[in-house]
Design a protein around this motif. Structure first.
Motif, PDB file in Angstrom:
ATOM      1  N   THR A   2      14.093   5.116 -10.061  1.00 37.02           N
ATOM      2  CA  THR A   2      15.012   5.735  -9.113  1.00 37.02           C
ATOM      3  C   THR A   2      15.863   4.580  -8.464  1.00 37.02           C
ATOM      4  O   THR A   2      17.018   4.703  -7.935  1.00 37.02           O
ATOM      5  N   ILE A  10      19.835   5.054  -7.993  1.00 38.27           N
ATOM      6  CA  ILE A  10      20.479   4.837  -6.314  1.00 38.27           C
ATOM      7  C   ILE A  10      21.438   3.715  -6.212  1.00 38.27           C
ATOM      8  O   ILE A  10      22.557   4.055  -5.579  1.00 38.27           O
ATOM      9  N   THR A  65      13.041  12.035   3.471  1.00 41.42           N
ATOM     10  CA  THR A  65      11.566  11.501   3.002  1.00 41.42           C
ATOM     11  C   THR A  65      10.550  12.178   2.733  1.00 41.42           C
ATOM     12  O   THR A  65       9.700  12.122   1.944  1.00 41.42           O
ATOM     13  N   ALA A 118      11.164  13.917  -0.448  1.00 43.44           N
ATOM     14  CA  ALA A 118      10.930  13.063  -1.782  1.00 43.44           C
ATOM     15  C   ALA A 118       9.526  12.999  -1.876  1.00 43.44           C
ATOM     16  O   ALA A 118       9.042  12.739  -2.965  1.00 43.44           O
ATOM     17  N   PHE A 178      12.417   3.614   3.556  1.00 41.21           N
ATOM     18  CA  PHE A 178      13.409   4.303   3.038  1.00 41.21           C
ATOM     19  C   PHE A 178      15.020   3.924   3.474  1.00 41.21           C
ATOM     20  O   PHE A 178      15.863   3.940   2.787  1.00 41.21           O
ATOM     21  N   ASN A 181      15.020  12.983  -7.827  1.00 39.03           N
ATOM     22  CA  ASN A 181      14.608  11.873  -8.507  1.00 39.03           C
ATOM     23  C   ASN A 181      13.815  10.860  -7.933  1.00 39.03           C
ATOM     24  O   ASN A 181      12.902  10.439  -8.352  1.00 39.03           O
ATOM     25  N   TYR A 182      13.738  10.582  -6.704  1.00 34.33           N
ATOM     26  CA  TYR A 182      12.986  10.296  -5.522  1.00 34.33           C
ATOM     27  C   TYR A 182      11.330  10.508  -5.882  1.00 34.33           C
ATOM     28  O   TYR A 182      10.290   9.683  -5.916  1.00 34.33           O
ATOM     29  N   SER A 221       9.779   9.416  -9.019  1.00 31.89           N
ATOM     30  CA  SER A 221       9.180   7.732  -8.915  1.00 31.89           C
ATOM     31  C   SER A 221       8.043   7.729  -7.879  1.00 31.89           C
ATOM     32  O   SER A 221       7.067   6.876  -8.003  1.00 31.89           O
ATOM     33  N   PHE A 222       8.257   8.534  -6.627  1.00 29.16           N
ATOM     34  CA  PHE A 222       7.240   8.330  -5.480  1.00 29.16           C
ATOM     35  C   PHE A 222       5.960   8.920  -6.154  1.00 29.16           C
ATOM     36  O   PHE A 222       5.003   8.246  -5.862  1.00 29.16           O
TER      37      PHE A 222
END
Length: 207
Positions: A3, A7, A76, A79, A99, A176-177, A180-181
């Motif tokens: 990610t 970004i 946040t 995400a 973030f 998308n985040y 990955s998170f």
């Protein structure tokens, strides 16, 4: 984390969507975006310090004109998805701050590479009393590159429109985040994610 590369690629395009508090209170979201783009492009073109890559000047532009108008708490939380509840209140605050810092560093680096892109905003019809809206824009790039469609998801809270997600060429920043998170949390827990964000922020600060 994949990610971070994503970004970094779209940061400049998102960064063009900024505003002043007064505009946010009185304008519809589409007019707000259009007016904001014109202001930021004007600043970048006329400010010699920004054009020469002055990091402090660029950080100031990002902090003053861009980030105050993102809803970082909601971004946040979205995400993080179901993992948001796994974080303690203290960790939630750390995640929001990390973030935000990530976007400060990313936008600042991206703005130094601005190349006179042209942004067209699609007018919104029949907004009515809606407090949630999507502003559609198209970024026209030079060198025969394909146009890039960007949609801004915005919510009106306390009279101000704020961005809580951005979709570039059909890819949602928040979604998308989230991928990955979730991956980082599965492997290292919430604290591992916080450490990864802080590490990335330090690396961006040195660029």
């Amino acid at each position: 984390m994949k990610t971070f590369n994503y970004i970094r690629t779209i940061a400049l395009l998102i960064g063009l969507c900024v505003t002043s508090p007064l505009w946010a209170a009185v304008m519809s979201p589409d007019k707000l975006v259009e007016k904001s783009i014109q202001e930021v492009m004007g600043i970048i073109k006329q400010d010699e310090a920004i054009k020469s890559g002055d990091k402090n000047r660029i950080y100031g532009l990002v902090n003053d004109k861009i980030l105050p108008h993102f809803n970082f708490n909601r971004m946040t939380k979205l995400a993080m998805g179901k993992n948001w509840k796994k974080a303690t209140p203290e960790q939630q605050d750390e995640l929001v701050n990390a973030f935000r810092t990530l976007l400060v560093r990313t936008y600042s680096n991206a703005l130094s590479n601005y190349q006179d892109e042209v942004v067209k905003v699609t007018p919104i019809k029949n907004l009515g009393s809606n407090t949630d809206s999507t502003v559609k824009t198209t970024v026209i790039q030079g060198n025969s590159k394909a146009p890039v469609p960007i949609n801004y998801s915005m919510q009106k809270t306390d009279g101000n429109w704020k961005i809580y997600d951005v979709t570039v060429s059909g890819v949602s920043l928040v979604t998308n985040y989230r991928g990955s998170f979730n991956s980082k949390i599965r492997k290292q827990g919430v604290e591992g994610l916080i450490n990864a964000l802080n590490k990335k922020n330090k690396s961006l600060q040195n660029k």
